[in-house]
Design an enzyme around this catalytic site. Structure first.
Site, mmCIF file in Angstrom:
data_model
loop_
_atom_site.group_PDB
_atom_site.id
_atom_site.type_symbol
_atom_site.label_atom_id
_atom_site.label_comp_id
_atom_site.label_asym_id
_atom_site.label_seq_id
_atom_site.Cartn_x
_atom_site.Cartn_y
_atom_site.Cartn_z
ATOM 1 N N ARG A 1 0.898 -1.224 -0.100
ATOM 2 C CA ARG A 1 -0.148 0.209 -0.024
ATOM 3 C C ARG A 1 0.853 1.463 -0.070
ATOM 4 O O ARG A 1 0.328 2.276 -0.612
ATOM 5 C CB ARG A 1 -0.957 -0.046 1.200
ATOM 6 C CG ARG A 1 -1.919 -0.992 0.990
ATOM 7 C CD ARG A 1 -3.317 -0.230 1.487
ATOM 8 N NE ARG A 1 -3.072 0.040 3.082
ATOM 9 C CZ ARG A 1 -3.672 -0.620 4.054
ATOM 10 N NH1 ARG A 1 -4.748 -1.391 3.857
ATOM 11 N NH2 ARG A 1 -3.456 -0.101 5.187
ATOM 12 N N LYS B 1 4.785 -18.367 7.164
ATOM 13 C CA LYS B 1 4.051 -19.077 8.247
ATOM 14 C C LYS B 1 3.501 -17.698 9.167
ATOM 15 O O LYS B 1 3.937 -16.770 8.760
ATOM 16 C CB LYS B 1 5.097 -19.914 9.376
ATOM 17 C CG LYS B 1 6.076 -18.925 10.081
ATOM 18 C CD LYS B 1 6.574 -19.489 11.169
ATOM 19 C CE LYS B 1 6.046 -19.013 12.492
ATOM 20 N NZ LYS B 1 6.527 -18.192 13.599
ATOM 21 N N LYS C 1 17.995 -23.412 7.008
ATOM 22 C CA LYS C 1 19.412 -23.539 7.772
ATOM 23 C C LYS C 1 20.413 -24.518 7.388
ATOM 24 O O LYS C 1 19.752 -25.665 7.411
ATOM 25 C CB LYS C 1 19.136 -23.546 9.120
ATOM 26 C CG LYS C 1 18.150 -22.354 10.003
ATOM 27 C CD LYS C 1 18.176 -22.448 11.498
ATOM 28 C CE LYS C 1 17.104 -21.256 11.865
ATOM 29 N NZ LYS C 1 17.781 -20.058 12.146
ATOM 30 N N HIS D 1 8.873 -25.323 13.358
ATOM 31 C CA HIS D 1 10.271 -25.548 13.552
ATOM 32 C C HIS D 1 10.828 -26.722 14.335
ATOM 33 O O HIS D 1 11.396 -27.605 13.949
ATOM 34 C CB HIS D 1 10.879 -24.161 14.192
ATOM 35 C CG HIS D 1 10.556 -22.811 13.433
ATOM 36 N ND1 HIS D 1 10.187 -22.752 12.282
ATOM 37 C CD2 HIS D 1 10.373 -21.827 14.041
ATOM 38 C CE1 HIS D 1 9.988 -21.603 11.980
ATOM 39 N NE2 HIS D 1 9.958 -20.969 12.975
HETATM 40 C C1 BG6 Z 1 10.052 -17.493 13.983
HETATM 41 C C2 BG6 Z 1 9.090 -17.306 15.147
HETATM 42 O O1 BG6 Z 1 9.409 -18.140 13.057
HETATM 43 O O2 BG6 Z 1 11.233 -17.917 14.344
HETATM 44 C C3 BG6 Z 1 9.795 -16.177 16.124
HETATM 45 O O3 BG6 Z 1 8.089 -16.342 14.788
HETATM 46 C C4 BG6 Z 1 11.362 -16.758 16.368
HETATM 47 O O4 BG6 Z 1 9.197 -15.904 17.440
HETATM 48 C C5 BG6 Z 1 12.036 -17.059 15.356
HETATM 49 O O5 BG6 Z 1 12.037 -15.761 17.171
HETATM 50 C C6 BG6 Z 1 13.275 -17.727 15.651
HETATM 51 O O6 BG6 Z 1 13.944 -17.964 14.433
HETATM 52 P P1 BG6 Z 1 15.624 -18.074 14.457
HETATM 53 O O7 BG6 Z 1 16.005 -18.449 12.985
HETATM 54 O O8 BG6 Z 1 16.082 -16.892 15.073
HETATM 55 O O9 BG6 Z 1 15.953 -19.333 15.338
#
Ligand code: BG6
Length: 490
Positions: free
Chosen positions: A42, A147, A181, A239
């Site tokens: 926007r 997500k 990763k 995750h």
């Molecule tokens: C995200 C979450 O998907 O992953 C966050 O919404 C979290 O809350 C993050 O901090 C962690 O990702 P990473 O790569 O920093 O471990």
């Protein structure tokens, strides 16, 4: 010649992750030649105004990798179209912009949904209605979805149905950035490109598995999202369960999207769903002290910022081997690690000075996902010149001591994979629904019963003390170590 259209381009994700990763790919000469990037949202930017803003944010996020000349080359590929996700005319304008940028070439396109999930449906419908989802010969149309993918199994299912009205499953790429990763992909290499681990990777040798994703950060300014989501939806459904499936899956016969995802799906199908009584026994939830004072959080919020769950995989390989999953905000340090805890030796030969059999810690394999990326094997060693005294010692592999350069951001790999059409590291419709099917009964039991009660913990701890006792009551211990971050050999 691919075009990447970022829908919801003025948000954080674009400036923190997408543009820096695309720039890094350009710098490393991996971005397909003639790629164009169009931002759509926007804010009324012009192409140049958006480029100027991205220059500043990219400088900040890529640090010393920022190179004026390379950035200028990259920025020339970046365009902007102001528009509203709810407005047909905006999508018409987007079609015009695409024509102008692609100059009549039959470009493949990637549509990246970087909007708030509330807009997914309208956006996808309008992409369909304006003909933007229609493939044209060899030129593909792919959709990337961030997500959270739904808030429970039902909403994920209905989102899948909605997406499938416009895009076929093979066109949909659901992101879980953990799969981007390097160290997560390395679990596959560790398990399936080495032969020494596989014979041990089962119930005969493994006592249990611990998967921890601890974060030092609190929720920051994300209360609007976090207070309704909490740790289960934010970290476990995606995750942590992804880390678990990769650790537990069978070897796929080929490294191709459906072969890999079929094996992950089988693990999710084998995870035993919990009854409310089991949720009371096999999970814990807690909130850090001060959470309710965070801006935007309700004063009586029951949202968990820390949780643990003990999951069982009902199959031949893992019968009787619990997987302990744990994650929290405001913890002692940032560390994501998988601990494969092996069984005790069947018979202890060695006695101590009082002629008592020594009780020693069993072997462990610790996979450090981040930030001190590496793998350690813990094993007993004879202390020199001290009778048969033993001590747990460590074989220590660190990426930074064996390889040059810094770890790339997971988004680099994921963006390249979408462009080349490799969905191995993306979650399939059934996978995401099954993952919700594991988390839903836990959330439901937490909502409807007061067991387990919401515990509290001080920021900077490894969660509440209840977590120690809970693990202790299984006769086991968490491996709570903050990674040593000094460069190896430094
Ligand atoms: C995200 C979450 O998907 O992953 C966050 O919404 C979290 O809350 C993050 O901090 C962690 O990702 P990473 O790569 O920093 O471990």
């Amino acid at each position: 010649m691919p075009t990447i259209v970022i829908l919801g381009a003025s948000g954080d994700l674009t400036s923190r992750k997408l543009i820096p990763s695309l720039y890094q790919l350009h710098r490393k000469k991996r971005l397909p030649a003639d790629t164009n990037i169009i931002g759509f949202s926007r804010t009324p930017f012009t192409d140049d105004a958006w480029r100027t803003q991205l220059t500043e944010t990219t400088k900040k996020f890529v640090g010393e990798d920022f190179d004026e000349k390379l950035w200028a080359e990259f920025a020339a590929k970046v365009f902007y179209q102001p528009g509203d996700m709810n407005d047909d005319a905006s999508f018409k304008a987007l079609c015009g912009k695409l024509e102008e940028v692609e100059k009549g070439s039959n470009a493949s396109r990637v549509y990246y949904l970087a909007t708030s999930p509330h807009f997914y449906l309208e956006t996808v419908d309008r992409l369909g209605a304006s003909g933007l989802a229609t493939e044209n010969g060899s030129s593909t149309r792919r959709l990337v979805v961030e997500k959270p993918f739904g808030v429970d199994a039902e909403s994920a299912k209905s989102l899948n149905t909605d997406l499938h009205r416009v895009f076929k499953e093979r066109q949909v790429y659901r992101i879980d950035h953990y799969l981007g990763k390097e160290t997560v992909q390395n679990i596959l290499v560790l398990r399936f490109a080495n032969s020494i681990f596989e014979p041990l990777w089962n119930r005969n040798y493994i006592d249990h598995v611990q998967i921890t994703a601890a974060e030092e950060v609190k929720i920051g300014r994300r209360a609007g999202y976090y207070d309704t989501s909490g740790i289960m939806r934010d970290m476990f459904q995606n995750h942590l369960l992804q880390l678990m499936t990769i650790t537990a899956m069978e070897a796929p016969s080929r490294f191709e999207a459906d072969y890999v995802r079929n094996e992950k799906v089988k693990v999710l199908q084998s995870i035993r769903p919990m009854t409310p009584e089991e949720v009371a026994k096999h999970t814990l939830r807690a909130q850090y002290v001060g959470y309710r004072e965070e801006p935007g959080v309700s004063k009586d919020s029951q949202t968990a910022t820390f949780a643990v769950a003990k999951l069982h995989v009902d199959n031949w390989r893992w019968q009787g081997v619990p997987f302990y999953l744990r994650s929290g905000k405001a913890m002692s340090c940032r560390t994501t690690q998988i601990v494969i805890q092996f069984r005790d030796p069947p018979h202890m030969l060695f006695t101590n000075e009082k002629k008592k059999h020594q009780k020693v810690e069993a072997n462990r394999l610790v996979i450090h996902i981040q930030p001190a990326e590496g793998i350690q094997v813990h094993f007993q060693t004879k202390v020199p010149d001290a009778g048969m005294k033993m001590r747990l010692t460590t074989l220590d592999f660190r990426f930074d001591s064996q390889f040059q350069g810094s770890m790339p951001d997971g988004y680099e790999r994921l963006l390249l994979d979408v462009m080349s059409g490799d969905a191995s590291l993306f979650t399939r419709a059934d996978e995401v629904e099954l993952a919700w099917g594991i988390v839903d009964p836990i959330l439901k039991a937490w909502d409807e019963h007061s067991e387990p009660p919401l515990a509290m913990y001080e920021p900077g701890e490894w969660g509440p003390t209840e977590s120690l006792y809970w693990m202790g009551s299984d006769d086991r211990q968490w491996l709570d170590v903050c990674p040593v971050l000094a460069k190896h050999g430094a």
